[in-house]
Design an enzyme around this catalytic site. Structure first.
Site, PDB file in Angstrom:
ATOM      1  N   ASP A   1       0.781  -2.414  11.337  1.00  0.00           N
ATOM      2  CA  ASP A   1       1.213  -2.867  10.009  1.00  0.00           C
ATOM      3  C   ASP A   1       0.821  -1.791   8.994  1.00  0.00           C
ATOM      4  O   ASP A   1      -0.305  -1.297   8.995  1.00  0.00           O
ATOM      5  CB  ASP A   1       0.534  -4.194   9.634  1.00  0.00           C
ATOM      6  CG  ASP A   1       1.064  -4.734   8.315  1.00  0.00           C
ATOM      7  OD1 ASP A   1       2.099  -5.434   8.351  1.00  0.00           O
ATOM      8  OD2 ASP A   1       0.441  -4.446   7.278  1.00  0.00           O
ATOM      9  N   LEU A   2       1.782  -1.380   8.143  1.00  0.00           N
ATOM     10  CA  LEU A   2       1.551  -0.308   7.178  1.00  0.00           C
ATOM     11  C   LEU A   2       0.690  -0.820   6.021  1.00  0.00           C
ATOM     12  O   LEU A   2       0.896  -1.927   5.505  1.00  0.00           O
ATOM     13  CB  LEU A   2       2.882   0.227   6.651  1.00  0.00           C
ATOM     14  CG  LEU A   2       3.801   0.893   7.699  1.00  0.00           C
ATOM     15  CD1 LEU A   2       5.106   1.333   7.047  1.00  0.00           C
ATOM     16  CD2 LEU A   2       3.111   2.067   8.372  1.00  0.00           C
TER      17      LEU A   2
ATOM     18  N   ASP B   1       7.417  -4.034   7.292  1.00  0.00           N
ATOM     19  CA  ASP B   1       6.597  -2.865   7.615  1.00  0.00           C
ATOM     20  C   ASP B   1       5.795  -3.067   8.879  1.00  0.00           C
ATOM     21  O   ASP B   1       4.738  -2.460   9.061  1.00  0.00           O
ATOM     22  CB  ASP B   1       5.680  -2.529   6.432  1.00  0.00           C
ATOM     23  CG  ASP B   1       4.753  -3.694   6.091  1.00  0.00           C
ATOM     24  OD1 ASP B   1       4.955  -4.790   6.679  1.00  0.00           O
ATOM     25  OD2 ASP B   1       3.855  -3.517   5.266  1.00  0.00           O
TER      26      ASP B   1
END
Length: 549
Positions: free
Chosen positions: A419-420, A462
């Site tokens: 996960d960004l 994301d």
């Protein structure tokens, strides 16, 4: 009347006539010979009678016993000759017998009486009696000579008459033979030649297409039977010809239809012999492959091979074709230009009445466009539209496949939930286009750090998933995780901006002490990722749930 009966009657008549003529000629020859012998005997008897007269005169003058003996011998010969001839008349035999009697009396009259004086008166009387007997003897001799002469003349006339009859018969025999031959020729012309000519004209007319002709002669003979049988055969033949013409027209129509289909079919058609040599192709074949008909005749279809199929594919191909008589499937071939294209092809074996393969027939269509469309649909269905990465569906399929391989190979895999960090801030500040560019750039950077067998997938937003396979120990993936963190933190340029964020990773291993499924494994990685975020982001956390095997 039947010809056989007529011929038998004619031949019987000719045979009887020939036998009759033969018997007649034989009888004429026999009678002629008999008359000739009679005539010859008559001449001989006439000469012998004249000799008798001479001997009678000599005996009357000299009275010699030798002359009398000669007379009797000659007379006996005359009588024997007359008796041996069946044509001798009774008058001649009577005259001959009377001569013998008169000569006996003459002998008696010429002898002087025994013991008596022979005076002049007695001698004169004896002489006068002898003279009288001699005259009678001469007269009867003349009568016998005349009778014998008449008999000779009659025999000569009879012989001449027989010769005339023979000449007439000799003329009649050729004439009768000519008449018989003329009758036979007339019979053959009327009962044989004319029916044959009529039959020949009928056959010629039928052979020229006039099937209405018939040869009926309406005669009660062999040719009538032959004509009736021929007409029956002609009726059957006409029926059979009409059926054959109908079948042939139907076959021609089918051939024309087949030729039309062959020429105008939208599918490519290729025909080979049992050895694989190309016999014929249609125009669609040329349109699809680029090869003209003249370029491929006699060559093997291997000239279209693309090289994409292995030996196993062709082994299954020939097994189906030889055992089942047909094969249907997709195959990749190469055009004359070198371009690879896909075909949907059906190949069938064409067999003769004995079951032997005579040709192979191939029908195919170009499905390259369809395959490309399928590929695009498959890409849309299994890949993320923005980044081109595998989506959740394809990830699930690969994860299931990887978990099964781990069980077989006794190794392990790592599921990484990524996960960004800070993506929402950039997306809100610079817009969705900037956010999309950042996602694409980070996905590209991360993918470059992975191995060929690993998978990078986007779940949405994301969030990404990394599937690392072929691991022997948990520590094998840690260097790769560090590289992923570094790749996610690399700047991404967009429209003059240098965009840089980080990522938080959650890692779950498989297999574990307890049997889990893909969903549970994904949940473990997700929970580990949240721990990494809580602990400061830009790091990875390994799930402690389940424990390793």
């Amino acid at each position: 009347m039947r010809i056989r009966g007529l011929l038998i009657s004619f031949m019987s008549g000719a045979l009887l006539l020939t036998l009759g003529l033969g018997v007649g000629i034989s009888r004429l020859a026999t009678e002629s010979a008999e008359l000739a012998r009679t005539e010859q005997q008559a001449r001989k008897s006439s000469q012998q009678v004249s000799a008798l007269l001479v001997l009678a005169h000599e005996y009357a003058q000299h009275g010699e016993a030798r002359t009398a003996q000669q007379w009797r011998t000659l007379h006996a010969q005359i009588v024997t000759g007359l008796q041996s001839n069946s044509l001798t008349s009774v008058e001649s035999l009577s005259s001959a017998a009377l001569l013998d009697q008169l000569f006996a009396q003459l002998l008696e009259a010429s002898k002087p009486p025994a013991g008596a004086l022979d005076d002049a008166a007695e001698q004169d009387l004896r002489q006068r009696r002898s003279s009288l007997l001699l005259d009678q003897l001469l007269l009867n001799s003349q009568v016998l000579a005349d009778s014998v002469q008449r008999r000779g003349e009659e025999a000569d006339q009879g012989r001449r008459r027989l010769e005339q009859n023979t000449r007439e018969l000799a003329i009649a025999i050729p004439m009768l033979t000519l008449l018989m031959l003329a009758g036979l020729a007339w019979l053959l012309n009327r009962r044989v030649l004319k029916p044959l000519q009529h039959l020949g004209r009928t056959i010629a007319a039928i052979s020229q297409g006039d099937l209405s002709q018939r040869s009926a002669t309406r005669t009660v003979d062999e040719f009538g039977d032959l004509s009736a049988h021929f007409d029956a055969m002609a009726v059957d033949l006409v029926g059979e010809l009409r059926r054959e013409v109908a079948v042939r027209k139907q076959a021609e129509a089918q051939l024309q239809l087949a030729a039309s289909v062959f020429t105008h079919a939208r599918e490519g058609i290729l025909i080979t012999d049992p050895d694989g040599a190309i016999l014929d192709v249609n125009e669609t074949f040329t349109l699809i492959t680029g090869y003209s008909r003249e370029e491929v005749l006699g060559r093997n279809p291997r000239l279209l091979s693309s090289g994409r199929h292995d030996a196993t594919f062709f082994a299954e191909f020939w097994s189906a074709l030889l055992n089942q008589g047909s094969w249907t499937g997709e195959i990749w071939n190469r055009r004359k230009s070198g371009e690879i294209y896909a075909e949907m092809q059906t190949i069938s074996a064409v067999r003769d009445a004995q079951g032997q393969v005579k040709q192979y027939l191939s029908l195919f269509s170009d499905i390259t466009t369809l395959k490309e469309h399928e590929s695009r649909l498959e890409s849309i269905a299994y890949h993320d539209a923005l980044t081109g990465l595998p989506n959740r569906l394809l990830l699930h399929d690969r994860l299931q496949h990887g978990m099964q391989q781990c069980k077989r190979r006794k190794d392990m895999l790592a599921l990484v939930y990524l996960d960004l960090d800070g993506f929402k801030t950039i997306n809100d500040r610079h817009g969705h286009a900037c956010g999309d560019a950042l996602l694409i750039g980070i996905a590209k950077n991360i993918k470059q750090t992975l191995r060929e067998g690993d998978t990078l997938a986007r779940l949405g937003g994301d969030e990404f998933i990394i599937l690392l396979v072929d691991l022997h120990t948990p520590n094998d993936c840690k260097p790769m995780l560090e590289r992923v963190l570094s790749a996610a933190a690399e700047p991404v340029d967009y429209d003059g901006l240098s965009l840089q964020i980080s990522a938080s990773l959650g890692v779950a291993y498989y297999p574990q002490a307890m049997d889990i499924d893909a969903t549970q494994l994904l949940q473990q990685a997700d929970q580990a990722m949240y721990r990494a975020k809580h602990e400061g982001k830009n790091r990875f956390q390994i799930s402690s749930m389940g424990g390793l095997e």
